[in-house]
Scaffold this active site. Structure first.
Site, PDB file in Angstrom:
ATOM      1  N   GLU A 175     -20.541 -51.764  22.555  1.00 40.76           N
ATOM      2  CA  GLU A 175     -20.927 -53.069  22.796  1.00 40.76           C
ATOM      3  C   GLU A 175     -21.347 -53.283  24.239  1.00 40.76           C
ATOM      4  OE1 GLU A 175     -17.426 -55.922  22.359  1.00 40.76           O
ATOM      5  OE2 GLU A 175     -16.590 -54.637  20.640  1.00 40.76           O
ATOM      6  N   GLU A 204     -10.633 -51.574  21.500  1.00 41.36           N
ATOM      7  CA  GLU A 204     -10.088 -52.325  22.731  1.00 41.36           C
ATOM      8  C   GLU A 204      -8.419 -52.227  22.700  1.00 41.36           C
ATOM      9  OE1 GLU A 204     -12.225 -55.688  23.877  1.00 41.36           O
ATOM     10  OE2 GLU A 204     -14.033 -54.779  23.965  1.00 41.36           O
TER      11      GLU A 204
END
Ligand SMILES: *[C@@H]1O[C@H](CO)[C@@H](O)[C@H](O)[C@H]1NC(C)=O
Ligand SMILES: *[C@@H]1O[C@H](CO)[C@@H](O)[C@H](O)[C@H]1NC(C)=O
Ligand SMILES: *[C@@H]1O[C@H](CO)[C@@H](O)[C@H](O)[C@H]1NC(C)=O
Ligand SMILES: *[C@@H]1O[C@H](CO)[C@@H](O)[C@H](O)[C@H]1NC(C)=O
Length: 601
Positions: free
Chosen positions: A243, A132
């Site tokens: 995720e 991220e």
């Protein structure tokens, strides 16, 4: 989009072995900061394998760091635990910090290679360089976060450094990838990262997509839209789901309500469709222990147990190839040639609260302690989508009216000033300067963005066109925008504003404009906002005009109407075109913002 979605998923399925990885995410510390040790990892991995109700068990694990918590650069004890429990590892290398931290990751990797040697070949299924990081340097990532991110060049450099470190070792054949939000991948500025990867890992949480109709009923379509948008830009590389999940408890995000029942629904409708088909690392087995975070995504509670909080058995047939997903068999080229979805960059903001299993973020900001720096990926990232972004749907090829590049603020005549809210002072206009009693026609101060956009079409009067990312108006189509005014706005002034920059100023949005004319803004009755089932025929009858833009010209920001904020209410506004105007724009608050907002002052 849904149609494409299924194709894209199916396309990726054909490139994935029948034995797709099925696992959870694992942090490196507990919520009390104690390191997770080899024995802890063994207990976790064994639990994942034996979860009641699952078939085949969860036999893979994604880690956020190779460094064992509590050490400067020793390899994680999760490797020994994985060996003991026959668990496959997606190793993670933490970025977004100093060279020193990165070098510690490389040291841990090299030590792992010399310590475990050939064993690693069967254990390690991939290495993700970063998590991220691209998201965190995006405007919304920065806006609400102190977490450091990395730009695409830096991420590519790190990926290449890891490749170099692996050359000539037992792991030289291990796929190297990167994990980021789907919003980061669809941002074409980040394409070099995809190019540098062997696979990409995508994180997507409909729960956090709080600018959209994100009730559990839409969870499946939001997830697959995100997944498909990623596949569409993946340059043919495999897309792993690194995720996703739905919380069992925690705050409501727009329409997304955490509960074990909704978590079960999401598991059934998303998990059961991808388990065994796409490499998937669910978020997550146990979300922060001993303390339960909020929101909490764990399928088991703070006490480790084979008994999940909800039934993990998949509905009959959902995971078999008889589903629509599995039965389509487009070639893998279908995915890469499906250019229609160079899509959504919803941006999320990230707030960090300590937790062990945290969605692989960060921690290593400047003020962090040495321990945090050495075990950075131990802080939970709580993601909130703050703006909706998707690729503009080009519906017309009409001419665009271009005006000056400078953006000015214009107030427009409001014939029914008190219909926006209760009136502070009736806007008068048009005027190039700010209007007394009105808030700025900009997002420089506090503002609200719409949480739902629904077009209605006179030519399809009984069709619910559903949630849209775009504002769409034409001689036959109007769009309804819902704003959720927080109770905290009580007593403050709100202005309905329409921002319409020139196309050249837009970075992530686009629009098509044809014809000429203006926009009419009406308020829906207070007790009847729009919803995703609203059609032309069943739409609420507007309760008065807020204001009008007689002649819409690019490069202008308009104040439509002002008054005391409707604190604590969800209020719908209807935007219609006048004249022959047809406008289709992608509502986006990233610079340069475009569309309908409420400016608060
Ligand atoms: C797109 O990516 C670039 C490079 O990472 C970044 O600077 C920019 O802010 C991103 N834009 C958005 C809207 O996220
Ligand atoms: C930033 O995050 C906080 C809490 O995490 C939230 O209250 C606030 O609204 C966010 N800011 C913006 C601009 O969304
Ligand atoms: C925006 O849309 C127009 C068509 O209306 C197109 O010509 C232009 O290339 C688009 N710009 C971007 C950056 O996609
Ligand atoms: C309709 O508008 C009037 C005048 O602004 C207002 O008093 C009334 O409460 C509104 N009714 C609804 C249902 O919004």
């Amino acid at each position: 989009m849904r149609t494409f979605g299924i194709l894209a998923l199916a396309a990726s399925l054909t490139t994935t072995s029948a034995q797709a990885l099925q696992g959870f995410n694992y942090g490196s510390i507990f919520s009390n900061s104690a390191p997770i040790t080899g024995g802890d990892y063994e207990r976790l991995f064994n639990t994942a394998k034996q979860l009641t109700g699952t078939s085949g068990g969860f036999t893979s694990a994604r880690l956020f760091t190779i460094i064992q918590a509590g050490t400067p650069n020793s390899p994680t004890e999760a490797i020994a635990a994985a060996d003991a429990t026959q668990t496959k590892l997606l190793l993670g290398i933490f970025l977004s910090s100093t060279d020193e931290v990165f070098n510690n990751e490389l040291t841990a990797l090299r030590s792992a290679i010399s310590q475990y040697g050939q064993k690693l070949v069967n254990l390690v299924v991939g290495i993700s360089v970063g998590s991220e990081d691209l998201y965190r340097i995006s405007p919304t990532g920065i806006l609400n976060k102190s977490n450091p991110g990395e730009g695409p060049d830096a991420v590519v450099r790190r990926i290449n450094a890891v490749r170099q470190a692996l050359a000539g070792t037992v792991l030289s054949g291990t796929p190297i990838g990167h994990v980021d939000t789907w919003t980061a991948y669809v941002n074409s500025s980040n394409a070099a990262v995809i190019t540098a990867c062997d696979f990409i890992g995508v994180d997507a949480y409909p729960y956090f997509q709080n600018t959209q109709a994100n009730s559990i009923d839409n969870g499946e379509s939001l997830f697959f839209d995100a997944y498909d948008a990623t596949v569409a830009v993946a340059q043919g590389k495999p897309v792993w789901i690194t995720e996703t999940g739905w919380p069992v408890s925690g705050p409501t995000e727009n329409q997304a309500v955490p509960s074990t029942q909704n978590a079960k629904t999401y598991w059934d409708r998303v998990g059961c469709k991808v388990f065994g088909k796409v490499n998937t690392f669910w978020y997550t087995l146990q979300d922060a222990s001993p303390d339960t975070p909020s929101p909490s995504f764990g399928v088991v509670g703070s006490t480790l147990s084979n008994t999940p909080l909800y039934d993990l058995s998949c509905p009959q047939g959902s995971s078999s190839s008889s589903s629509s997903v599995g039965s389509s068999t487009p070639s893998s080229e279908a995915a890469s040639s499906a250019t229609g979805a160079s899509n959504p960059p919803p941006d999320r903001e990230t707030s960090a609260t300590p937790a062990p299993g945290g969605p692989g973020s960060n921690g290593g900001s400047s003020g962090s302690t040495p321990v945090e720096n050495t075990v950075p990926p131990t802080v939970q990232t709580v993601m909130t989508y703050v703006t909706v972004t998707t690729c503009p749907v080009i519906v017309t090829s009409g001419s665009e009216t271009k005006t000056s590049m400078t953006t000015s603020t214009v107030s427009v005549t409001s014939t029914h000033a008190n219909t926006l809210l209760t009136v502070a002072s009736p806007p008068s206009g048009p005027s190039p300067s700010s209007t007394p009693g009105a808030c700025p026609a900009s997002l420089a101060g506090d503002f609200e963005f719409p949480h739902l956009i629904v077009p209605v079409d006179k030519n399809q009067p009984d069709t619910a066109l559903g949630t849209s990312y775009n504002g769409l108006v034409s001689p036959t189509v109007s769009s309804l925008f819902n704003f959720d005014f927080p109770a905290s706005l009580a007593g403050r002034t709100c202005s309905l504003v329409f921002l319409f920059p020139t196309r050249e100023k837009l970075q992530t949005s686009n629009y098509t404009l044809s014809g000429s004319g203006g926009l009419n803004f009406e308020r829906l009755p207070l007790d009847q906002p729009a919803d995703s089932a609203t059609t032309f025929n069943n739409q609420p009858e507007a309760n008065g005009t807020v204001g009008t833009i007689p002649d819409l010209q690019a490069g202008n920001n308009y104040v439509i109407g002002s008054g005391i904020c409707f604190a604590g209410l969800r209020v719908g506004y209807k935007v219609s075109a006048t004249g022959s105007l047809a406008l289709d724009y992608f509502q986006d608050y990233n610079p340069e913002p475009i569309g309908l907002y409420v400016s608060v002052c």
